[in-house]
Design a protein around this motif. Sequence first.
Motif, PDB file in Angstrom:
ATOM      1  N   ASP A 173      12.216  65.085  46.411  1.00 39.17           N
ATOM      2  CA  ASP A 173      12.928  66.364  46.397  1.00 39.17           C
ATOM      3  C   ASP A 173      14.393  66.174  46.005  1.00 39.17           C
ATOM      4  O   ASP A 173      15.104  65.347  46.576  1.00 39.17           O
ATOM      5  N   PHE A 174      14.822  66.972  45.042  1.00 34.03           N
ATOM      6  CA  PHE A 174      16.213  66.964  44.574  1.00 34.03           C
ATOM      7  C   PHE A 174      16.707  65.556  44.245  1.00 34.03           C
ATOM      8  O   PHE A 174      17.858  65.221  44.491  1.00 34.03           O
ATOM      9  N   ALA A 175      15.805  64.758  43.680  1.00 35.29           N
ATOM     10  CA  ALA A 175      16.228  63.440  43.208  1.00 35.29           C
ATOM     11  C   ALA A 175      17.085  63.585  41.955  1.00 35.29           C
ATOM     12  O   ALA A 175      18.158  63.008  41.841  1.00 35.29           O
ATOM     13  N   GLY A 176      16.596  64.384  41.002  1.00 40.31           N
ATOM     14  CA  GLY A 176      17.348  64.638  39.788  1.00 40.31           C
ATOM     15  C   GLY A 176      16.982  63.709  38.651  1.00 40.31           C
ATOM     16  O   GLY A 176      16.371  62.645  38.853  1.00 40.31           O
ATOM     17  N   ALA A 177      17.360  64.128  37.442  1.00 38.88           N
ATOM     18  CA  ALA A 177      17.072  63.332  36.253  1.00 38.88           C
ATOM     19  C   ALA A 177      17.956  63.817  35.111  1.00 38.88           C
ATOM     20  O   ALA A 177      18.513  64.914  35.152  1.00 38.88           O
ATOM     21  N   ALA A 178      18.068  62.982  34.079  1.00 39.52           N
ATOM     22  CA  ALA A 178      18.791  63.335  32.860  1.00 39.52           C
ATOM     23  C   ALA A 178      17.840  63.197  31.680  1.00 39.52           C
ATOM     24  O   ALA A 178      17.184  62.154  31.523  1.00 39.52           O
ATOM     25  N   TYR A 179      17.737  64.251  30.862  1.00 36.86           N
ATOM     26  CA  TYR A 179      16.906  64.231  29.660  1.00 36.86           C
ATOM     27  C   TYR A 179      17.792  63.953  28.450  1.00 36.86           C
ATOM     28  O   TYR A 179      18.751  64.682  28.197  1.00 36.86           O
ATOM     29  N   LEU A 180      17.475  62.923  27.698  1.00 34.93           N
ATOM     30  CA  LEU A 180      18.196  62.588  26.482  1.00 34.93           C
ATOM     31  C   LEU A 180      17.342  62.972  25.279  1.00 34.93           C
ATOM     32  O   LEU A 180      16.181  62.556  25.174  1.00 34.93           O
ATOM     33  N   VAL A 181      17.920  63.801  24.397  1.00 33.22           N
ATOM     34  CA  VAL A 181      17.192  64.261  23.209  1.00 33.22           C
ATOM     35  C   VAL A 181      18.000  63.864  21.977  1.00 33.22           C
ATOM     36  O   VAL A 181      19.169  64.247  21.837  1.00 33.22           O
ATOM     37  N   TYR A 182      17.380  63.100  21.085  1.00 31.31           N
ATOM     38  CA  TYR A 182      18.050  62.675  19.866  1.00 31.31           C
ATOM     39  C   TYR A 182      17.996  63.777  18.811  1.00 31.31           C
ATOM     40  O   TYR A 182      16.966  64.430  18.610  1.00 31.31           O
ATOM     41  N   GLY A 183      19.115  63.974  18.109  1.00 34.06           N
ATOM     42  CA  GLY A 183      19.120  64.883  16.980  1.00 34.06           C
ATOM     43  C   GLY A 183      18.571  64.188  15.736  1.00 34.06           C
ATOM     44  O   GLY A 183      18.455  62.958  15.708  1.00 34.06           O
ATOM     45  N   PRO A 184      18.214  64.934  14.695  1.00 31.08           N
ATOM     46  CA  PRO A 184      18.307  66.388  14.629  1.00 31.08           C
ATOM     47  C   PRO A 184      17.176  67.066  15.396  1.00 31.08           C
ATOM     48  O   PRO A 184      16.107  66.502  15.575  1.00 31.08           O
ATOM     49  N   ILE A 185      17.456  68.279  15.864  1.00 33.67           N
ATOM     50  CA  ILE A 185      16.477  69.063  16.607  1.00 33.67           C
ATOM     51  C   ILE A 185      16.177  70.311  15.789  1.00 33.67           C
ATOM     52  O   ILE A 185      17.095  71.022  15.373  1.00 33.67           O
ATOM     53  N   ASP A 186      14.897  70.589  15.546  1.00 32.40           N
ATOM     54  CA  ASP A 186      14.562  71.744  14.711  1.00 32.40           C
ATOM     55  C   ASP A 186      13.464  72.616  15.294  1.00 32.40           C
ATOM     56  O   ASP A 186      13.020  73.572  14.661  1.00 32.40           O
ATOM     57  N   SER A 187      12.990  72.323  16.523  1.00 32.05           N
ATOM     58  CA  SER A 187      11.932  73.146  17.108  1.00 32.05           C
ATOM     59  C   SER A 187      12.009  73.072  18.620  1.00 32.05           C
ATOM     60  O   SER A 187      12.653  72.186  19.189  1.00 32.05           O
ATOM     61  N   ASP A 188      11.362  74.021  19.292  1.00 30.66           N
ATOM     62  CA  ASP A 188      11.339  74.042  20.746  1.00 30.66           C
ATOM     63  C   ASP A 188      10.748  72.739  21.285  1.00 30.66           C
ATOM     64  O   ASP A 188       9.882  72.128  20.661  1.00 30.66           O
TER      65      ASP A 188
END
Length: 321
Positions: A202-217
């Motif tokens: 519970d409420f541990a948390g996380a970070a999402y890393l997304v590399y560009g380029p991004i072109d869709s959901d």
Amino acid sequence: DCNGITDDSADGDVLVYVDTDGDGFGDPNNFVLVCSTAEEGFVENAEDCDDSNPEIFPGAWETCNDGVDQDCDQLDNGENCSISLSTSDAIIKGDGGLPSGGQIAPVGDLNGDGIIDIGIGGTNLANRIQPEGHVQIFFSPFSGVLNSDDADVILQSAPEDISGIQIVGGNTDLHPGLSGDINGDGYEDVILGVHGNQSVGDFAGAAYLVYGPIDSDMDMPTQADSIWYAETEGDYAAYSLDILGDVNGDGMSDFIVGAYRHGADDSRSGAAYLLFGPAEGDSLSDADVVFYGGYNDNLGYEVASAGDVNGDGMMDFMVNA
């Protein structure tokens, strides 16, 4: 001259200025000498630039670019400059399904067109028990009145991730040296912080890393390029985070993640995790550098890039406790 002597000496008098509009500031071109303190309608300063308008005086709130110098600084804008939101170049409105504005941030150039884009965080309140967080990405330039579903890309988090998503990206236009290119491929990247993530507890948390380029959901739990999970339950990891630019001098941008409630027995000592790009891994315990606080320090409640403070060519950062 009020000194009691009929000679040409000039002491004992007071120079006062007419205050026609009653704003407490006098007309520098309309003054008289009096023998004591100023009477009503006169003041001892000559700072008004328009004594016919009580809304124009030094320190008044400036309306930007309306052709009037409200604060008498000889400019039509300035520190106290305001623009009516109704005249904004673009207005983005939330709706019942995707309300907007939990957080707003420039996220660097995510689609590779050379223009900085905007990320807007919000919560899907249709599920109030486990509100889903999401980020809407609007590719610049844009104008007019837009709705949430006009976003070019929506980054959707897991149901338990909770609202208040933190959004960070690079911004070299505003901050030289602050590149958001974590993996060194020439494209800006974006990091989302979800302090309610329950993968570790519970409420541990996380970070999402997304590399560009991004072109869709994208669905973050399954499509993020890298996910950095908290060390322990209740850490509130990624409640604060930031992209720092190149901290260690290897030419790639680095980032930092705060977990202000980390600590055994809810001691809230806190922790901050420094990760060097390209940042491949899945647990914050594997961070390149970890800073731990003392009892009840709440270290990492805020973490932030500081730019190059000491002029050595590498970017620096701040962690509060």
